[in-house]
Design an enzyme around this catalytic site. Structure first.
Site, short mmCIF file in Angstrom:
data_model
loop_
_atom_site.label_atom_id
_atom_site.label_comp_id
_atom_site.label_asym_id
_atom_site.label_seq_id
_atom_site.Cartn_x
_atom_site.Cartn_y
_atom_site.Cartn_z
N ARG A 164 0.94 -1.26 0.03
CA ARG A 164 -0.06 -0.14 -0.09
C ARG A 164 0.77 1.31 0.13
O ARG A 164 0.55 2.38 -0.73
CB ARG A 164 -0.94 -0.07 1.33
CG ARG A 164 -2.05 -0.94 1.22
CD ARG A 164 -2.81 -1.13 2.56
NE ARG A 164 -3.30 -0.08 2.94
CZ ARG A 164 -3.81 0.24 4.19
NH1 ARG A 164 -3.56 -0.72 5.02
NH2 ARG A 164 -4.42 1.52 4.37
N HIS A 196 4.39 -15.58 3.79
CA HIS A 196 5.01 -14.00 4.07
C HIS A 196 6.31 -14.63 3.74
O HIS A 196 7.36 -15.09 4.25
CB HIS A 196 4.88 -13.96 5.48
CG HIS A 196 5.85 -13.00 6.19
ND1 HIS A 196 5.86 -11.64 5.53
CD2 HIS A 196 6.74 -12.98 7.14
CE1 HIS A 196 6.99 -10.86 6.05
NE2 HIS A 196 7.18 -11.65 7.01
#
Length: 328
Positions: free
Chosen positions: A159, A181
């Protein structure tokens, strides 16, 4: 909880760079009213020192009891956060840490459960998806009460990178990284949007950004940890604030949607692994996964990522010690 305490209690296991940064974030944000910090015996005095140092900030924030804890203190905790583990070194992948950190995880989880703990586990040690799975296996807890930090930090990096590229506030960028991850994670481009406007449409209306630039942007997100580790030795500020955000969602029963390590029961054709995807999280843990309708390419990436994790788990669980310790 069966305890008579009327406040929120967090026990942190691991007072290294990530753990101490997380504790600092909790103090700064006024999250929880009690924080116990557990370290291995030879580092107990560091936990004592950190607790004292953190307590000196309370007059500027909000009341909190902070102390160096023992495993017995987990009994009435609402949340146990595991950051303890061997750190990732330059040149190492998160999955290279498996052997060292599974043994550490087994010891921690066993002692926490023996205390009578009935709360929620939040795991951040790497490789986080594998260690979330092992925490579930070693604890015998319901899958909803074992949560990994998953792709929460990766999604925040994504983001922020998009925000910088588009010159907008990162809080107005809605986009997820899913999967492991780690190296097999992927960007959910099909649902990335800016204030509800599909990213592709937003780019048409605002500026000319080439596909190659977006690919490079994602690669920077995926490899951010390596970049930081090579420059300063470890990552800890970003993950600490991500953990604080997850902690607040749990303790305040927010039913927030966050990208976490979530147990898979057939969504995306994946089963029996914990892997990063959005989920609703509150006081009882994972309420439900949020199954974003991925396109075919993204679904294949999710399955490939899960396959990598499954292979690591299968290899690790050839160890009789881990088999015997499993309760799930």
């Amino acid at each position: 909880m069966t305890s008579t305490k009327q406040h929120k209690k967090v026990i942190l296991v691991g007072d290294g760079a990530v753990g101490s940064s997380y504790a600092f974030a909790l103090v700064n944000q006024g999250i929880a009213q009690e924080l116990g910090i557990i370290e291995i015996p030879q580092l107990h005095e560091k936990a004592v020192g950190d607790a004292l140092d953190l307590s000196h900030a309370l007059a500027f924030t909000s009341p909190k009891k902070i102390y160096a804890a023992q495993y017995s203190d987990c009994a009435d905790a609402d949340l146990v956060v595991i950051t303890a583990g061997a750190p990732q070194k330059p040149g190492e992948t998160r999955l290279d840490l498996v052997g060292k950190n599974l043994a550490i995880n087994k010891s921690i989880v066993t002692q926490v459960v023996e205390s009578g703990f009935k709360g929620i586990f939040l795991v951040a040690a790497n490789p986080v998806d594998v260690l979330t799975y092992s925490t579930w296996k070693f604890s015998g807890f319901p899958k909803e009460r074992v949560i990994g930090s998953g792709t929460s930090l990766d999604s925040a990096r994504f983001r922020q990178a998009l925000a910088e590229k588009l010159d907008v506030d990162a809080r107005s960028v809605h986009a997820y990284i899913m999967g492991e991850h780690g190296d097999s994670e992927f960007a959910v481009w099909s649902h990335a949007n800016i204030a509800g406007v599909n990213l592709e449409e937003f780019l048409k209306d605002t500026q000319n950004v080439q596909e190659a630039e977006l690919i490079e942007l994602f690669e920077g997100v995926r490899d951010a940890a390596y970049t930081i580790i090579n420059k300063k030795g470890a990552t800890y500020y970003g993950i600490a604030v991500a953990l604080a955000r997850i902690t607040k969602a749990i303790l305040d029963d927010e039913n927030a949607v966050l990208p976490l390590s979530v147990f898979q029961e057939g969504q995306y054709g994946v089963e029996n692994v914990f892997i990063g995807q959005p989920a609703v999280v509150g006081a009882h843990g994972i309420i439900r996964p949020v199954n974003i309708p991925l396109n075919d390419a993204e679904t294949q990436k999710m399955q490939a990522s899960a396959k990598e994790l499954q292979a690591i788990i299968d290899e690790a669980w050839k160890n009789p010690e881990f088999q015997e310790a499993s309760k799930n």
